[in-house]
Design an enzyme around this catalytic site. Structure first.
Site, PDB file in Angstrom:
ATOM      1  N   ASP A 134       0.858  -1.185   0.000  1.00 40.22           N
ATOM      2  CA  ASP A 134       0.000   0.000   0.000  1.00 40.22           C
ATOM      3  C   ASP A 134       0.899   1.242   0.000  1.00 40.22           C
ATOM      4  O   ASP A 134       2.120   1.131   0.056  1.00 40.22           O
ATOM      5  CB  ASP A 134      -0.955  -0.030   1.197  1.00 40.22           C
ATOM      6  CG  ASP A 134      -0.227   0.014   2.534  1.00 40.22           C
ATOM      7  OD1 ASP A 134       1.025   0.143   2.556  1.00 40.22           O
ATOM      8  OD2 ASP A 134      -0.900  -0.088   3.563  1.00 40.22           O
ATOM      9  N   PHE A 178      -3.038   5.278   4.212  1.00 42.72           N
ATOM     10  CA  PHE A 178      -4.105   4.868   5.136  1.00 42.72           C
ATOM     11  C   PHE A 178      -3.630   4.932   6.586  1.00 42.72           C
ATOM     12  O   PHE A 178      -4.324   5.432   7.466  1.00 42.72           O
ATOM     13  CB  PHE A 178      -4.587   3.453   4.800  1.00 42.72           C
ATOM     14  CG  PHE A 178      -5.742   3.008   5.643  1.00 42.72           C
ATOM     15  CD1 PHE A 178      -7.031   3.454   5.378  1.00 42.72           C
ATOM     16  CD2 PHE A 178      -5.547   2.156   6.716  1.00 42.72           C
ATOM     17  CE1 PHE A 178      -8.111   3.058   6.166  1.00 42.72           C
ATOM     18  CE2 PHE A 178      -6.620   1.752   7.511  1.00 42.72           C
ATOM     19  CZ  PHE A 178      -7.898   2.208   7.232  1.00 42.72           C
ATOM     20  N   ASP A 223      -7.611  -7.932   0.591  1.00 44.15           N
ATOM     21  CA  ASP A 223      -6.600  -8.130   1.629  1.00 44.15           C
ATOM     22  C   ASP A 223      -7.238  -7.766   2.953  1.00 44.15           C
ATOM     23  O   ASP A 223      -8.164  -6.952   2.994  1.00 44.15           O
ATOM     24  CB  ASP A 223      -5.383  -7.220   1.424  1.00 44.15           C
ATOM     25  CG  ASP A 223      -5.667  -5.814   1.931  1.00 44.15           C
ATOM     26  OD1 ASP A 223      -6.358  -5.053   1.218  1.00 44.15           O
ATOM     27  OD2 ASP A 223      -5.259  -5.482   3.060  1.00 44.15           O
ATOM     28  N   CYS A 252     -12.903 -28.730   7.422  1.00 42.66           N
ATOM     29  CA  CYS A 252     -11.701 -28.031   6.971  1.00 42.66           C
ATOM     30  C   CYS A 252     -10.534 -29.004   6.875  1.00 42.66           C
ATOM     31  O   CYS A 252     -10.341 -29.833   7.771  1.00 42.66           O
ATOM     32  CB  CYS A 252     -11.375 -26.901   7.943  1.00 42.66           C
ATOM     33  SG  CYS A 252      -9.893 -25.976   7.506  1.00 42.66           S
ATOM     34  N   CYS A 266      -7.269 -28.026   6.684  1.00 42.88           N
ATOM     35  CA  CYS A 266      -5.995 -27.375   7.023  1.00 42.88           C
ATOM     36  C   CYS A 266      -5.249 -28.218   8.066  1.00 42.88           C
ATOM     37  O   CYS A 266      -5.830 -29.093   8.707  1.00 42.88           O
ATOM     38  CB  CYS A 266      -6.218 -25.945   7.532  1.00 42.88           C
ATOM     39  SG  CYS A 266      -6.638 -25.809   9.287  1.00 42.88           S
ATOM     40  N   CYS A 296      -6.833 -28.172  11.634  1.00 43.03           N
ATOM     41  CA  CYS A 296      -8.062 -28.953  11.798  1.00 43.03           C
ATOM     42  C   CYS A 296      -7.814 -30.454  11.657  1.00 43.03           C
ATOM     43  O   CYS A 296      -8.566 -31.252  12.211  1.00 43.03           O
ATOM     44  CB  CYS A 296      -9.122 -28.473  10.820  1.00 43.03           C
ATOM     45  SG  CYS A 296      -9.732 -26.820  11.228  1.00 43.03           S
ATOM     46  N   HIS A 354      -5.319 -21.700  10.364  1.00 41.84           N
ATOM     47  CA  HIS A 354      -6.680 -22.061   9.960  1.00 41.84           C
ATOM     48  C   HIS A 354      -7.404 -20.864   9.342  1.00 41.84           C
ATOM     49  O   HIS A 354      -8.054 -20.993   8.303  1.00 41.84           O
ATOM     50  CB  HIS A 354      -7.485 -22.597  11.148  1.00 41.84           C
ATOM     51  CG  HIS A 354      -8.959 -22.614  10.876  1.00 41.84           C
ATOM     52  ND1 HIS A 354      -9.567 -23.640  10.180  1.00 41.84           N
ATOM     53  CD2 HIS A 354      -9.931 -21.681  11.133  1.00 41.84           C
ATOM     54  CE1 HIS A 354     -10.854 -23.349  10.033  1.00 41.84           C
ATOM     55  NE2 HIS A 354     -11.096 -22.180  10.595  1.00 41.84           N
TER      56      HIS A 354
END
Ligand SMILES: [Zn+2]
Length: 376
Positions: free
Chosen positions: A93, A97, A265, A303, A305, A308, A334
């Site tokens: 960026d 911001f 994002d 899930c 992952c 999990c 996760h």
């Protein structure tokens, strides 16, 4: 250097699309979710973890890296990719911001913003040309114009800020030199359709290789966010990627993809992970809750992952309550997977021409914004 955006499929029932954005560090399949590595690290996750999770794009923050360790140091270490050992696509960026979020310790004028470092109080100044040099030193594949992100409901201030944002976009465009970086323009304009329309018109006239939509998910309602996406996205060229900045709630991703957004994002998955909260379909699990004290089941039985597949809620709760580093790691893992996988599922269903039923089914688990209850 070409930053071609290949449009592979359009959903017949919405503005959703699937594509590939080509960058010098590889292709970014879209829709895509980019986790945030604020200080050149996605907190609690290694680049190896990110690659294993299927992350295709990372975001890093110019403001933080400019202050510490310094953009010139990063450049001298071979650039951000080498410095953080991530060879895939990176987006930075502009730093605007963060600077505008500093409140009392910054001053904005027509030429840029002067601010005090949140680290040591030292005085700094960002101009369009300065943030281009900083982002060129960092060396990301996708870089952002300096823009001002005002409170979305303040009409008078949004008019002033938008005029500045447009002048700054022209100056960024003129001073950006690296051909191996794609510079995106940022559409602003608060919750005001005419300002958003004017902003999209002005920026597309400058012909950027991609367009971001800023100033959303900053205090407006979901209805207002959706209305602004409905105004802006049809005005952006089909042949360029569209990036909705800072949005990461699962239902917001689906709603924005329906309206034609390609890139997202957000710090949400890692921030929640460090607070012991896990993203699940329809909401969140607060793993600190006593109800999980003896619960051996994974965060999400569906899930696949690493977290999990190996760990139960009781153990994750214990790690979270003990503030163990492994707890931050496993829950962040996760959560990032949850959003990366959601983007992947959306992409697959757009390619299979089944996105409309996918989106309806997915959103059914989330409460609808009040004025959209009747139409869905
Ligand atoms: Zn999982």
């Amino acid at each position: 250097m070409s930053f071609e955006f290949e449009l592979l499929a359009r959903d017949p029932n919405s503005r959703a699309r699937a594509g590939i954005f080509h960058t010098p560090h590889g292709p970014v399949p879209t829709p895509v979710f980019a986790p945030v590595g604020t200080a050149a690290t996605v907190k609690a996750l290694s680049p190896r973890d990110l690659a294993d999770l299927g992350v295709k794009l990372l975001l890093s923050n110019s403001y933080h890296l400019y202050l510490r360790p310094g953009d010139e140091l990063v450049r001298d270490q071979g650039g951000l990719h080498r410095f953080m050992a991530w060879d895939g696509p990176i987006l930075t960026d502009s730093g605007g911001f963060q600077v505008f979020s500093l409140g009392e310790s910054r001053q904005v004028d027509a030429d840029g913003a002067t601010f005090r470092s949140h680290i040591d109080g030292s005085l700094h100044r960002f101009t369009p040309e300065r943030v281009m040099r900083i982002q060129e030193n960092l060396g990301a594949d996708i870089v952002m114009c300096l823009d001002e992100c005002p409170e979305p409901h303040d009409r008078a201030y949004n008019e002033v800020a938008l005029a500045r944002t447009h002048v700054w976009a022209e100056r960024c465009r003129a001073s950006h030199l690296r051909p191996d970086q794609a510079l995106f323009g940022i559409v602003q304009g608060g919750i005001f359709p005419d300002l958003r329309t004017a902003s999209a018109g002005f920026l597309t006239g400058l012909d950027f290789p991609g367009y971001a939509i800023g100033g959303l998910s900053v205090g407006e309602s979901k209805e207002e966010m959706h209305a602004m996406l409905d105004v802006v996205l049809p005005l952006l060229p089909e042949t360029k990627p569209r990036y909705l900045m800072g949005v990461g709630a699962p239902e917001d991703l689906v709603n924005a993809v329906l309206r034609g957004v390609d890139i997202f994002d957000c710090v949400l998955p890692t921030r929640l992970g460090r607070n012991g909260a896990a993203l699940v379909r329809g909401g969140r699990l607060n793993l600190r809750n006593a109800r999980y004290a003896q619960d051996p089941s994974p965060i999400d039985p569906q899930c696949d992952c690493y977290t999990c597949r190996h760990f139960g809620r009781a153990y994750l709760r214990h790690l979270a309550l003990s503030n163990e580093i492994l707890g931050h790691h496993l829950i962040s893992l996760h959560n990032v997977y949850f959003l990366v996988d959601l983007a992947r599922q959306m992409r697959a269903s757009i390619l299979a021409r089944t996105f409309a039923p996918f989106a309806t089914d997915y959103l059914a688990a989330y409460p609808l914004p009040a004025n959209e209850r009747d139409v869905a």
